[in-house]
Motif scaffolding. Structure first.
Motif, short mmCIF file in Angstrom:
data_model
loop_
_atom_site.label_atom_id
_atom_site.label_comp_id
_atom_site.label_asym_id
_atom_site.label_seq_id
_atom_site.Cartn_x
_atom_site.Cartn_y
_atom_site.Cartn_z
N LEU A 271 7.67 -2.50 -4.94
CA LEU A 271 7.46 -1.46 -5.94
C LEU A 271 6.55 -0.35 -5.42
O LEU A 271 6.76 0.83 -5.71
CB LEU A 271 6.86 -2.07 -7.21
N THR A 272 5.55 -0.72 -4.64
CA THR A 272 4.67 0.29 -4.05
C THR A 272 5.48 1.24 -3.18
O THR A 272 5.30 2.47 -3.23
CB THR A 272 3.56 -0.37 -3.22
N SER A 273 6.41 0.69 -2.39
CA SER A 273 7.27 1.55 -1.56
C SER A 273 8.20 2.40 -2.42
O SER A 273 8.43 3.58 -2.11
CB SER A 273 8.09 0.69 -0.60
N ALA A 274 8.73 1.82 -3.50
CA ALA A 274 9.63 2.58 -4.38
C ALA A 274 8.91 3.75 -5.05
O ALA A 274 9.55 4.74 -5.42
CB ALA A 274 10.22 1.66 -5.44
N LEU A 275 7.59 3.65 -5.18
CA LEU A 275 6.79 4.73 -5.75
C LEU A 275 6.19 5.62 -4.68
O LEU A 275 5.36 6.49 -4.97
CB LEU A 275 5.66 4.15 -6.62
N SER B 37 2.18 5.94 -3.74
CA SER B 37 1.24 6.74 -4.52
C SER B 37 0.49 5.91 -5.55
O SER B 37 -0.49 6.37 -6.13
CB SER B 37 1.96 7.90 -5.21
N SER B 38 0.94 4.69 -5.79
CA SER B 38 0.21 3.70 -6.58
C SER B 38 0.36 2.36 -5.88
O SER B 38 1.46 1.99 -5.48
CB SER B 38 0.75 3.59 -8.01
N THR B 39 -0.74 1.64 -5.74
CA THR B 39 -0.73 0.36 -5.03
C THR B 39 -0.66 -0.78 -6.03
O THR B 39 -1.61 -1.02 -6.77
CB THR B 39 -1.98 0.21 -4.15
N LEU B 40 0.46 -1.47 -6.06
CA LEU B 40 0.67 -2.53 -7.05
C LEU B 40 -0.21 -3.75 -6.82
O LEU B 40 -0.44 -4.53 -7.74
CB LEU B 40 2.14 -2.93 -7.08
N SER B 41 -0.74 -3.92 -5.61
CA SER B 41 -1.61 -5.07 -5.35
C SER B 41 -2.89 -4.99 -6.17
O SER B 41 -3.55 -6.00 -6.40
CB SER B 41 -1.95 -5.16 -3.86
#
Length: 521
Positions: free
Chosen positions: A149-153, A156-160
């Motif tokens: 998901l971080t790559s899909a965004l 610009s937002s870090t899901l971790s």
């Protein structure tokens, strides 16, 4: 198809985008919610709190907190039944019934669906669908998808750093079956109203959302197991217990490459309609909005809006009524239609309505830099018999908390004449608000995706306005069947390249003649 002409007609000549012989097959209508089959189920609590105040929950939630959050955001909240005079000579009345949710939806059809990525201790980590019909979570994919998901965004937002994310999609057929191509306009507003509700509920839960309007569409759809043709993602919202930082976009991922890193999933769901018609114009326009590479993500530059106005009316300071009883405002919000009654509004009530509605424009998103958040949609209004305010057309200036007079006069006759369906008597309301945005819907920066983003931001402001009106003991009725060109003329918008997006009469009203019951556990 000429997409620019289609969008122009959709906004200014919407009678041209729907066939004149279009008939709605109500007997073959789709369900207003998606029902999956044969997926692992995780029941959510039914003992929903009757009140929900700011910071009600711990910022690191458990399954109960998520259940409360999802129900307040998009759960089934009320069952209603309305009686109408019979169309035959028989004495029996005809009835219409439906399930309501806190965000409004055109025709009560709810084309949006809600998915969540969760990393909780008392739940398997993974991707879930919120099953509205049964208030439960259904597991689509088990596992950790922070990196994906971080790559899909675009990084610009870090899901971790988040406990999860909400993903909002649109199922095109769910309101196309009634509104034909006009449904495309409604779908953006509906998703925006849902986002507006999510932002308000997040405040009460102590969550920090960041709304992403731009992402690798195919990759996110692949993660959810949807095809992007019947249903597609409109927004991705990471959720954290702390404010999510603004990061520079560094990813070079493409949607195709990212999708190939995880397997495809097969699911089955029920939608009830036996015949699903094609919607080629919406399909073609939607395809033009998709992002294949992160390099296509854009931020919007600030624009100075110069307004020449000789009359400024400063509005009084006000208390925040919505913050005092949010749950009550949600429970009492509905669209009055012909139930409006003539009652004057005072200046304090108007000031509260305008200020608290516009205060929502401080949300974190991927269109602005943190230090340069800006207002892309604004509130204009025609006011009648407001104490201390001359009848006329105004723009609300949030920065100075004041009204800027555009024209004096009583515009209720013009507004009423411009309605395509006279289901609201505008002579009974003291306030008719219009949400206004860019006439070009930021096409230069955002391409055709800008149209739906603008409508989503308008829907977010709409929901905040409706909730604030409800908190003040009033209600509003969102309308799209109005004369856009005529409204633009009232506010003299064409020269500034602005246009009205939605019309919202607001006022006091009688109790609605319907049977309604809460669906509260």
């Amino acid at each position: 198809m000429d997409l620019d002409l289609f969008l122009h007609q959709l906004h200014f000549q919407n009678d041209l985008v729907t066939p004149p012989n279009w008939e709605v097959d109500w007997d073959d209508a789709p369900l207003p919610y998606k029902v999956y089959r044969h997926l692992p189920e995780y029941q959510l609590p039914y003992d929903i709190p009757l009140a929900i105040q700011d910071q009600s929950f711990h910022p690191t939630p458990d399954l109960n907190n998520i259940g409360y959050f999802l129900w307040y955001v998009y759960g089934l909240t009320q069952f209603n039944q309305t009686a109408f005079p019979s169309s035959t000579k028989e004495e029996s009345a005809e009835t219409m019934q439906g399930f309501r949710r806190y965000p409004p939806s055109g025709g009560g059809l709810y084309p949006s669906e809600l998915y969540v990525y969760l990393k909780l201790e008392d739940l398997p980590h993974g991707i879930y669908h919120y099953d509205v019909a049964h208030h439960r979570l259904l597991l689509l994919r088990k596992g950790h998808f922070d990196s994906y998901l971080t790559s899909a965004l675009g990084n610009s937002s870090t899901l971790s750093n988040c406990f999860g994310a909400v993903i909002i999609t649109t199922m095109f057929w769910k309101n196309f079956f009634k509104y034909h191509n006009f449904s495309y306009r409604l779908q953006g507003l509906d998703a925006g109203a849902l986002l507006g509700q999510l932002l308000e509920v997040s405040k009460r839960c102590g969550f920090h959302p960041k709304i992403h309007f731009q992402f690798l569409d195919q990759a996110v759809n692949h993660l959810l197991g949807i095809d992007g043709k019947e249903e597609s993602t409109y927004a991705v919202i990471p959720l954290s217990g702390e404010k999510i930082a603004f990061d520079e976009i560094l990813s070079k991922s493409t949607a195709t490459h990212l999708s190939n890193t995880i397997p495809k999933i097969q699911t089955t769901h029920e939608q009830r309609s036996q015949t699903v018609l094609p919607f080629p114009e919406i399909t073609q326009l939607h395809q033009e909005t998709l992002l294949e590479a992160i390099e296509l993500v854009r931020q919007l530059e600030a624009r100075e809006e110069k307004i020449e106005c000789k009359v400024h009316i400063a509005l009084p300071a006000v208390r925040k009524k919505l913050s005092e009883n949010f749950a009550h405002a949600c429970q009492n919000r509905y669209s009055p239609e012909m139930d409006f009654r003539a009652q004057r509004m005072d200046q304090i009530q108007l000031a509260s309505l305008l200020k608290e509605s516009m205060d929502s424009y401080g949300y974190t998103n991927d269109l602005d830099k943190e230090e340069n958040q800006k207002q892309r949609v604004s509130i204009y209004g025609c006011f009648y018999q407001i104490d201390g305010i001359p009848n006329g057309a105004y723009r609300y200036d949030a920065a100075s908390h004041s009204l800027l007079l555009i024209k004096e006069g009583d515009f209720r006759f013009s507004l009423q004449a411009g309605m395509s369906l006279h289901n609201v008597n505008l002579h009974q309301v003291p306030v008719c608000l219009h949400i206004v945005g860019e006439r070009t819907h930021h096409k230069g920066e955002l391409g055709y995706r800008g149209y739906r983003i603008q409508h989503m931001e308008a829907g977010m402001l709409l929901q905040r306005t409706l909730l604030t009106a409800s908190a003040l003991g009033m209600n509003g009725h969102p309308l799209l069947g109005f004369d856009t060109i005529g409204c633009d003329d009232i506010y003299e918008l064409e020269g500034s390249q602005k246009t009205t997006i939605i019309q919202v009469p607001i006022g006091f009203h009688r109790a609605k003649s319907w049977l309604v019951g809460g669906m509260h556990g």
